[in-house]
Scaffold this active site. Structure first.
Site, PDB file in Angstrom:
ATOM      1  N   LYS A  22       0.838  -1.209   0.000  1.00 40.25           N
ATOM      2  CA  LYS A  22       0.000   0.000   0.000  1.00 40.25           C
ATOM      3  C   LYS A  22       0.869   1.254   0.000  1.00 40.25           C
ATOM      4  O   LYS A  22       0.638   2.194  -0.757  1.00 40.25           O
ATOM      5  CB  LYS A  22      -0.892  -0.003   1.241  1.00 40.25           C
ATOM      6  CG  LYS A  22      -1.519   1.353   1.588  1.00 40.25           C
ATOM      7  CD  LYS A  22      -2.165   1.304   2.953  1.00 40.25           C
ATOM      8  CE  LYS A  22      -2.745   2.644   3.339  1.00 40.25           C
ATOM      9  NZ  LYS A  22      -1.846   3.480   4.128  1.00 40.25           N
ATOM     10  N   ARG A  93      -4.365  10.998   3.689  1.00 43.06           N
ATOM     11  CA  ARG A  93      -3.181  11.827   3.749  1.00 43.06           C
ATOM     12  C   ARG A  93      -2.304  11.718   2.495  1.00 43.06           C
ATOM     13  O   ARG A  93      -1.750  12.702   2.016  1.00 43.06           O
ATOM     14  CB  ARG A  93      -2.355  11.458   4.984  1.00 43.06           C
ATOM     15  CG  ARG A  93      -1.131  12.335   5.134  1.00 43.06           C
ATOM     16  CD  ARG A  93      -0.377  12.093   6.413  1.00 43.06           C
ATOM     17  NE  ARG A  93       0.731  13.022   6.477  1.00 43.06           N
ATOM     18  CZ  ARG A  93       0.628  14.278   6.853  1.00 43.06           C
ATOM     19  NH1 ARG A  93      -0.540  14.761   7.209  1.00 43.06           N
ATOM     20  NH2 ARG A  93       1.687  15.066   6.877  1.00 43.06           N
ATOM     21  N   CYS A 117      -5.319   8.701   8.924  1.00 43.78           N
ATOM     22  CA  CYS A 117      -5.424   8.163  10.283  1.00 43.78           C
ATOM     23  C   CYS A 117      -5.013   9.212  11.315  1.00 43.78           C
ATOM     24  O   CYS A 117      -4.033   9.926  11.140  1.00 43.78           O
ATOM     25  CB  CYS A 117      -4.515   6.938  10.451  1.00 43.78           C
ATOM     26  SG  CYS A 117      -5.200   5.417   9.782  1.00 43.78           S
ATOM     27  N   ASP A 125       5.310  20.598   6.785  1.00 41.74           N
ATOM     28  CA  ASP A 125       6.283  21.675   6.619  1.00 41.74           C
ATOM     29  C   ASP A 125       7.529  21.232   5.858  1.00 41.74           C
ATOM     30  O   ASP A 125       8.124  22.017   5.117  1.00 41.74           O
ATOM     31  CB  ASP A 125       6.660  22.284   7.972  1.00 41.74           C
ATOM     32  CG  ASP A 125       7.186  21.268   8.964  1.00 41.74           C
ATOM     33  OD1 ASP A 125       6.806  20.092   8.858  1.00 41.74           O
ATOM     34  OD2 ASP A 125       7.969  21.647   9.845  1.00 41.74           O
ATOM     35  N   LEU A 126       7.935  19.963   6.020  1.00 46.61           N
ATOM     36  CA  LEU A 126       9.128  19.504   5.304  1.00 46.61           C
ATOM     37  C   LEU A 126       8.867  19.394   3.803  1.00 46.61           C
ATOM     38  O   LEU A 126       9.770  19.651   2.995  1.00 46.61           O
ATOM     39  CB  LEU A 126       9.605  18.156   5.853  1.00 46.61           C
ATOM     40  CG  LEU A 126      10.137  18.164   7.287  1.00 46.61           C
ATOM     41  CD1 LEU A 126      10.571  16.765   7.706  1.00 46.61           C
ATOM     42  CD2 LEU A 126      11.311  19.133   7.428  1.00 46.61           C
ATOM     43  N   ASP A 305       4.472   1.038  11.995  1.00 46.90           N
ATOM     44  CA  ASP A 305       3.259   0.385  11.497  1.00 46.90           C
ATOM     45  C   ASP A 305       3.096  -1.045  12.007  1.00 46.90           C
ATOM     46  O   ASP A 305       2.078  -1.681  11.727  1.00 46.90           O
ATOM     47  CB  ASP A 305       3.260   0.372   9.964  1.00 46.90           C
ATOM     48  CG  ASP A 305       2.790   1.693   9.370  1.00 46.90           C
ATOM     49  OD1 ASP A 305       2.325   2.557  10.137  1.00 46.90           O
ATOM     50  OD2 ASP A 305       2.875   1.853   8.142  1.00 46.90           O
ATOM     51  N   ARG A 397      -8.631   0.099   4.553  1.00 47.48           N
ATOM     52  CA  ARG A 397      -7.709   1.042   3.930  1.00 47.48           C
ATOM     53  C   ARG A 397      -6.339   0.412   3.671  1.00 47.48           C
ATOM     54  O   ARG A 397      -5.572   0.913   2.842  1.00 47.48           O
ATOM     55  CB  ARG A 397      -7.521   2.287   4.810  1.00 47.48           C
ATOM     56  CG  ARG A 397      -8.728   3.225   4.839  1.00 47.48           C
ATOM     57  CD  ARG A 397      -8.425   4.500   5.609  1.00 47.48           C
ATOM     58  NE  ARG A 397      -7.157   5.046   5.174  1.00 47.48           N
ATOM     59  CZ  ARG A 397      -6.127   5.299   5.985  1.00 47.48           C
ATOM     60  NH1 ARG A 397      -6.214   5.053   7.265  1.00 47.48           N
ATOM     61  NH2 ARG A 397      -5.012   5.791   5.516  1.00 47.48           N
TER      62      ARG A 397
END
Length: 418
Positions: A22, A93, A117, A125-126, A305, A397
């Site tokens: 994924k 995201r 999530c 910002d990066l 994860d 997901r």
């Protein structure tokens, strides 16, 4: 409304084949916006997140077509839209990853802030720092982010944290920037390497992916390619833990063992036997699980994860185990659900102290995020009675056909409408 029901199951045995990753598929789909010829991606997992990303591509003018259940053809030759809708961006995201490709391809892009999530602060910002370094002007207004540039010019960019998403987005923006871009303190995850290999097939010039320094020489145009997505190391790890927690014997096929070294090491520490054989791994559980400690870190460290799935395992380990979460500050939301099932867990800041118990008990629980949902499935396999898991859209997901795969190994698991 659907729920996943899990009943205490026998020791799981058999073979399971792992899908494409994924976390590789989503950036590859975003990167397909850079190509001007047909792109064919193979072993794309059938997931809600993939479906949303395909909708994003279509909304931008790309032609997206399923050639088979796990094969997608994309043609972005005529993309002209540069704005993604709030509705799509808010669902996931990873949809923010289209910003880099659109910026370098069209010279402008407008996105709303991404969703996904709720596992903690994941600032963009990066990403924006990288775009600015390449010469883009960034405007942030009422939750929308716009970026535009007459031309992007390569630069040296240091990431304050080895963010996977920022590394990917900057890579994609830099492939057609003038001159050379160097990303220092880049993320080193296998998914970064897969993205680099894919972009190079399209005609990009990227070196160093998989190390902390990535060099990208800009090219004028990218074409098309056929690409097989790497196996999902987190799905593989989840089934490895399933063998361990049930005391089973599972052969996990379509894996790259180098990608899951920390998982192999920790299962061996717990007392399991793990055998590597080419592109498959066999995990044999044990009657008595040893207590273990894990600390999540960016790759090649222990993956965040897999923290929730290992915590489910730790609840049954003999003695005291500790899980330290250093990547996301809000990734212990599964703890309260595991405690509803009889787990003995105490939280101290970013650490969870788990005292092993003799058994868990089935209960109504909720998946607070994707990996928390997987942890509850694992706990349900060994809990007395029936575990009823709500909010399973989180699980969908990231896992393609999770009940079928577990059922084929002997698990008592099914989906039920309420």
């Amino acid at each position: 409304m659907e729920k996943i029901m899990v009943e205490k199951s026998p020791k799981l045995k058999g073979r399971v084949k792992i899908n494409g990753a994924k976390n590789a598929a989503l950036p590859l789909l975003a990167a397909s916006l850079l190509g001007t010829e047909d792109i064919i991606l193979e072993d794309v997992p059938k997931l809600k997140d993939v479906e949303i990303m395909c909708e994003v591509l279509s909304s931008l003018g790309a032609k997206v077509e399923y050639l088979d259940r796990n094969v997608i053809k994309i043609n972005s030759a005529d993309i002209h839209k540069y704005e993604t809708s709030y509705e799509l961006m808010s669902k996931m995201r990873a949809s923010f990853l289209v910003m880099g490709p659109l910026l370098t391809r069209l010279g402008k892009t407008k996105n709303s802030l991404p969703g996904g999530c709720a596992i903690g602060t994941r600032p963009i910002d990066l990403h924006l720092k990288g775009f600015r370094a390449l010469g883009a002007t960034i405007d942030v207004d009422h939750g929308n982010i716009s970026a535009y540039a007459d031309r992007l010019v390569g630069d040296r960019i240091y990431l304050d944290f080895p963010s996977v998403g920022a590394t990917e987005n900057i890579m994609m923006a830099a492939v057609m920037a003038e001159g050379e871009t160097i990303i220092d303190n880049a993320a080193m995850e296998p998914e970064i390497t897969d993205l680099s290999n894919f972009l190079n097939k399209l005609g990009a010039d990227i070196r160093g992916a998989g190390t902390s320094t990535i060099r990208i020489k800009g090219v004028k145009k990218l074409g098309g390619a056929r690409h097989l997505i790497i196996p999902d190391r987190i799905e593989a790890g989840t089934f490895m833990v399933a063998a361990a927690i049930t005391g089973g014997d599972i052969i996990i096929e379509n894996v790259i063992s180098n990608h899951i070294k920390p998982i192999i090491a920790k299962l061996k520490e717990a007392g399991c036997r793990v055998y590597e054989n080419g592109d498959s791994i066999r995990v044999i559980g044990t009657e008595k699980l040893n207590a273990i400690d894990v600390k999540t870190l960016p790759y090649p460290g222990f993956p965040t994860d897999m923290q929730a799935q290992f915590m489910a395992l730790m609840t049954l380990c003999e003695g005291t185990s500790v899980a330290v979460e250093t990547v996301f500050e809000n990734r212990f939301m599964h703890v309260d659900e595991l405690k509803r099932m009889g787990a003995d867990i105490k939280i101290d800041g970013r650490s969870a102290i788990i005292q092993g118990v003799k058994n868990l008990t089935g209960a109504p629980v909720k998946a607070s995020d994707l990996r928390a949902g997987a942890a509850l499935v694992l706990a349900g396999l060994v809990a007395e009675g029936v575990t009823e898991i709500d909010n399973i859209y989180h699980i969908d997901r990231g896992y393609d056909g999770i009940e079928e795969k577990f059922a084929n190994l002997g698990a008592k698991i099914w989906r039920q409408e309420f």
